[in-house]
Design a protein around this motif. Structure first.
Motif, PDB file in Angstrom:
ATOM      1  N   ARG A 121      -6.054   3.755  -5.367  1.00  0.00           N
ATOM      2  CA  ARG A 121      -5.371   3.075  -4.996  1.00  0.00           C
ATOM      3  C   ARG A 121      -5.505   1.561  -5.442  1.00  0.00           C
ATOM      4  NH1 ARG A 121      -4.867  -0.936  -1.689  1.00  0.00           N
ATOM      5  NH2 ARG A 121      -7.361  -0.705  -0.826  1.00  0.00           N
ATOM      6  N   THR A 160       1.642   1.985  -3.575  1.00  0.00           N
ATOM      7  CA  THR A 160       1.222   2.270  -4.647  1.00  0.00           C
ATOM      8  C   THR A 160       0.667   3.704  -4.298  1.00  0.00           C
ATOM      9  OG1 THR A 160       0.211  -0.099  -3.886  1.00  0.00           O
ATOM     10  CG2 THR A 160      -1.048   1.553  -5.234  1.00  0.00           C
ATOM     11  N   ILE A 194      -0.501  -3.570 -10.539  1.00  0.00           N
ATOM     12  CA  ILE A 194       1.244  -4.220 -10.441  1.00  0.00           C
ATOM     13  C   ILE A 194       1.246  -5.382  -9.786  1.00  0.00           C
ATOM     14  CG2 ILE A 194       2.753  -3.546  -8.164  1.00  0.00           C
ATOM     15  CD1 ILE A 194       1.873  -0.595  -7.901  1.00  0.00           C
ATOM     16  N   VAL A 251      -4.355   0.311  -8.990  1.00  0.00           N
ATOM     17  CA  VAL A 251      -2.766   1.137  -9.271  1.00  0.00           C
ATOM     18  C   VAL A 251      -2.455  -0.184  -9.066  1.00  0.00           C
ATOM     19  CG1 VAL A 251      -0.655   1.719  -8.118  1.00  0.00           C
ATOM     20  CG2 VAL A 251      -2.899   3.122  -9.731  1.00  0.00           C
ATOM     21  N   LEU A 252      -2.648  -1.011  -7.307  1.00  0.00           N
ATOM     22  CA  LEU A 252      -2.378  -2.611  -6.860  1.00  0.00           C
ATOM     23  C   LEU A 252      -2.454  -2.900  -7.882  1.00  0.00           C
ATOM     24  CD1 LEU A 252      -0.250  -3.057  -4.889  1.00  0.00           C
ATOM     25  CD2 LEU A 252      -1.996  -3.511  -3.296  1.00  0.00           C
ATOM     26  N   ASN A 293       0.827  -1.070   0.042  1.00  0.00           N
ATOM     27  CA  ASN A 293       0.476   0.273  -0.264  1.00  0.00           C
ATOM     28  C   ASN A 293       0.931   1.190  -0.067  1.00  0.00           C
ATOM     29  OD1 ASN A 293      -2.200  -1.310  -0.130  1.00  0.00           O
ATOM     30  ND2 ASN A 293      -3.029  -0.915   2.253  1.00  0.00           N
TER      31      ASN A 293
END
Length: 419
Positions: A222, A190, A229, A225-226, A187
């Motif tokens: 959030r 991110t 990834i 994006v995580l 987190n």
């Protein structure tokens, strides 16, 4: 299923055929292992089979929230529509420099190393670098190794089912603690990527991160994006890991790859323009994903009543598909346990039925990043194979472990030598 999932699923199909059922914690589970039925569930009648409340959802949602991998219905459709332009083939081709720069840096480091290499960890760092630079316009210099450790901790926790009567509560508590630390770290990374972009008022890039920032709340951003990834690096890293292992174990297949990269590249770094000529590299990767598909189990839950393969399916029934088992079915693959990259030659592949090969899933929810994954894997393999020969350390055990992705249980420890 908990102790030896790959063996359990294989035995179910071997003993009971293309549609089997078993109970897990009192829940009825169907396993579907016939190409036309897989196509039916994932594509033809996909609206009746949701990811909501499936094992996939249960495992991933604590980390990823309501991102593209875990969302359903209108939420999923909106997120998919937003992300799709960034993964189009024309856009992906423009990432070739990012990919080969990272691969060249890795090959340089391996070439100067005299000891054993954790190639699985190194491929994880490489693919993490690529996805963050290509899709999010950011860099994670200096924290790639920490990110890899965090991903390992996440896999160890969410990839293990813990029953109500835990046989080893100390181990479970340790894994839960490791997961929470990893979650906090991921987190933080991110948030750092998002904050860095927002802090630059002169940034005019129109990439995926820019599109998400302009259209999502902070919480949604959030999670998305995580998700990008995690999903964008883990499966590609595992595909590369299994590929270099299998090439080391099969000298003829390796020789075909080496001859191809020498002929096509002549010592230079590959580009996207070389992809149509790097067929041996692509086949080597596709065959590795057949034998060791990074996503080894796909689950859906029936929304309404249905009939699958002549069997009644009640609403709420869990339907599972195992690419690992399907990809080793002799109905679709001659000598299925053998590593034969040439079986992906177009003339041979055209004879297989649709959905007999599903390393990226199928239907509308097929992996949005499948094209990027293959382009990246081919360019990385070509870059490394043009310079180095990777060999398994003698005596190192190699065993697949089915967690969130299919990983080598003991890591993949190899040495690199100049070709």
């Amino acid at each position: 299923m908990r102790d030896a999932p790959l063996e359990f699923l294989t035995e179910m199909v071997s003993s009971y055929g293309h549609v089997t059922s078993h109970h897990t914690d009192g829940e009825l589970v169907y396993l579907v292992n016939r190409a036309d039925l897989v196509r039916y569930v994932l594509k033809e009648n996909n609206t009746n089979y949701s990811k909501d409340r499936t094992p996939d959802d249960t495992m991933l949602r604590p980390l990823l929230g309501n991102g593209l991998l875990t969302s359903s219905g209108a939420d999923w459709a909106r997120q998919r529509h937003l992300c799709a332009p960034a993964f189009r083939p024309g856009v992906v081709a423009g990432f070739d420099g990012v990919i080969t720069e990272a691969a060249t840096h890795l090959a340089d480091r391996w070439a100067t190393s005299s000891g054993p290499l954790r190639v699985d960890h190194d491929f994880t760092s490489l693919t993490l670098t690529v996805i963050v630079r290509a899709m999010l316009g950011a860099d994670l210099l200096g924290i790639g190794e920490g990110f890899g450790r965090a991903v390992d901790a996440v896999n160890r926790f969410i990839g293990h089912y813990v029953p109500s009567e835990d046989n080893d509560p100390v181990d479970t508590a340790q894994r839960r603690g490791d997961f929470r630390q990893a979650q906090q770290f991921l987190n933080m990374v991110t948030q750092m990527i998002i904050a860095a972009r927002r802090a630059d008022p002169n940034d005019t890039r129109s990439d995926l991160l820019a599109a998400m920032i302009s259209s999502m709340s902070d919480a949604e951003l959030r999670e998305q994006v995580l998700t990008i990834i995690m999903a964008g690096h883990e499966t590609t890293a595992k595909a590369l890991t299994w590929t270099v292992y299998l090439l080391d174990q099969h000298p003829e297949a390796a020789s075909a790859v080496y001859a191809e990269v020498d002929r096509v590249l002549g010592g230079r770094v590959p580009t996207a323009a070389d992809l149509p000529s790097l067929v041996e590299c692509r086949w080597a990767i596709e065959e590795a994903m057949r034998l060791y598909p990074p996503v080894w189990l796909i689950s859906r839950r029936a929304v309404g009543a249905d009939v699958v393969g002549g069997y009644d399916v009640d609403p709420g029934t869990l339907i599972c598909i195992s690419p690992y088992v399907l990809h080793r079915d002799a109905r679709y693959w001659t000598d299925p346990l053998e590593y034969r990259p040439a079986r992906f030659a177009p003339s041979i592949a055209a004879e297989r039925p649709s959905h007999a090969y599903v390393p990226f899933g199928g239907g509308p929810r097929i992996c949005i990043g499948q094209h990027l994954a293959l382009v990246e894997a081919v360019l990385v393999l070509a870059t490394v194979a043009s310079r180095l020969r990777l060999q398994l350390v003698p005596g190192h055990p190699v065993e697949p472990e089915a967690l969130v992705t299919m990983r080598p249980r003991h890591g993949m420890v190899m040495t690199a030598a100049p070709r």
